[in-house]
Design a protein around this motif. Structure first.
Motif, PDB file in Angstrom:
ATOM      1  N   ARG A  17      70.043  39.336  18.730  1.00  0.00           N
ATOM      2  CA  ARG A  17      69.036  38.168  19.611  1.00  0.00           C
ATOM      3  C   ARG A  17      67.877  38.698  20.004  1.00  0.00           C
ATOM      4  O   ARG A  17      67.133  38.616  21.156  1.00  0.00           O
ATOM      5  CB  ARG A  17      70.133  38.300  20.913  1.00  0.00           C
ATOM      6  N   MET A  18      67.185  39.329  19.001  1.00  0.00           N
ATOM      7  CA  MET A  18      65.829  39.832  19.065  1.00  0.00           C
ATOM      8  C   MET A  18      64.854  39.211  18.315  1.00  0.00           C
ATOM      9  O   MET A  18      65.186  38.445  17.145  1.00  0.00           O
ATOM     10  CB  MET A  18      65.790  41.269  18.482  1.00  0.00           C
ATOM     11  N   TRP A  56      62.109  35.568  11.282  1.00  0.00           N
ATOM     12  CA  TRP A  56      61.966  34.351  11.188  1.00  0.00           C
ATOM     13  C   TRP A  56      63.274  33.552  11.717  1.00  0.00           C
ATOM     14  O   TRP A  56      63.039  32.549  12.424  1.00  0.00           O
ATOM     15  CB  TRP A  56      62.221  34.020   9.602  1.00  0.00           C
ATOM     16  N   ARG A  57      64.503  33.985  11.443  1.00  0.00           N
ATOM     17  CA  ARG A  57      65.648  33.316  11.736  1.00  0.00           C
ATOM     18  C   ARG A  57      65.786  33.194  13.259  1.00  0.00           C
ATOM     19  O   ARG A  57      65.922  31.995  14.150  1.00  0.00           O
ATOM     20  CB  ARG A  57      66.865  33.569  11.040  1.00  0.00           C
ATOM     21  N   PHE A  62      65.615  30.257  18.479  1.00  0.00           N
ATOM     22  CA  PHE A  62      65.387  30.150  19.981  1.00  0.00           C
ATOM     23  C   PHE A  62      64.328  29.128  20.155  1.00  0.00           C
ATOM     24  O   PHE A  62      64.414  28.456  21.093  1.00  0.00           O
ATOM     25  CB  PHE A  62      64.644  31.575  20.184  1.00  0.00           C
ATOM     26  N   TYR A  63      63.109  29.130  19.416  1.00  0.00           N
ATOM     27  CA  TYR A  63      62.217  28.133  19.851  1.00  0.00           C
ATOM     28  C   TYR A  63      62.512  26.492  19.357  1.00  0.00           C
ATOM     29  O   TYR A  63      62.307  25.703  20.027  1.00  0.00           O
ATOM     30  CB  TYR A  63      60.873  28.383  19.090  1.00  0.00           C
ATOM     31  N   GLY A  64      63.765  26.533  18.602  1.00  0.00           N
ATOM     32  CA  GLY A  64      64.080  25.352  18.138  1.00  0.00           C
ATOM     33  C   GLY A  64      64.945  24.632  19.199  1.00  0.00           C
ATOM     34  O   GLY A  64      65.165  23.492  19.132  1.00  0.00           O
ATOM     35  N   ASN A  68      60.989  20.779  20.356  1.00  0.00           N
ATOM     36  CA  ASN A  68      59.753  20.518  20.016  1.00  0.00           C
ATOM     37  C   ASN A  68      59.262  21.360  18.408  1.00  0.00           C
ATOM     38  O   ASN A  68      58.120  21.181  18.013  1.00  0.00           O
ATOM     39  CB  ASN A  68      58.822  21.038  20.960  1.00  0.00           C
ATOM     40  N   LEU A  69      59.903  22.159  18.032  1.00  0.00           N
ATOM     41  CA  LEU A  69      59.549  23.136  16.833  1.00  0.00           C
ATOM     42  C   LEU A  69      59.666  22.315  15.666  1.00  0.00           C
ATOM     43  O   LEU A  69      60.836  21.685  15.478  1.00  0.00           O
ATOM     44  CB  LEU A  69      60.576  24.171  16.633  1.00  0.00           C
TER      45      LEU A  69
END
Length: 99
Positions: A17-18, A56-57, A62-64, A68-69
């Motif tokens: 989770r990093m 990357w993943r 997270f941002y997805g 809005n990603l």
């Protein structure tokens, strides 16, 4: 935070989770900081999969969540090929090289 400290944190808490993010806000910014962190991870025994997860993943997951990603391909860009030089009034963005 330097790369070695980040690697120590990843060793202690894992990669699940990093994320490693580069900052472009206050003070001096190093645009290669994430790359340097990935290389330091490899030097300290992390796998390429670990590096891919943290750089990357995990960030995409997270941002997805925001919805809005956008990861759609960039129009006019083909992965692995140099993009055609953009021009403005006959000059390319390559420091005035004529197209």
């Amino acid at each position: 935070m330097d790369e070695t400290r980040m690697v120590a944190i990843l060793r202690e808490y894992g990669t699940e989770r990093m994320i490693v993010n580069s900052a472009a806000d206050w003070g001096r910014s190093d645009p290669l900081k994430t790359w340097r962190t990935g290389m330091t991870m490899l030097e300290h025994g992390f796998t390429e999969d670990d590096v891919d997860r943290v750089l990357w993943r995990n960030p995409v997951a997270f941002y997805g969540q925001s919805g809005n990603l956008v990861l759609d391909p960039v129009p006019g860009f083909v992965a692995g090929e140099a993009p055609a030089p953009a021009t403005f009034e006959g000059s390319s963005v390559l420091r005035g090289v004529r197209a």
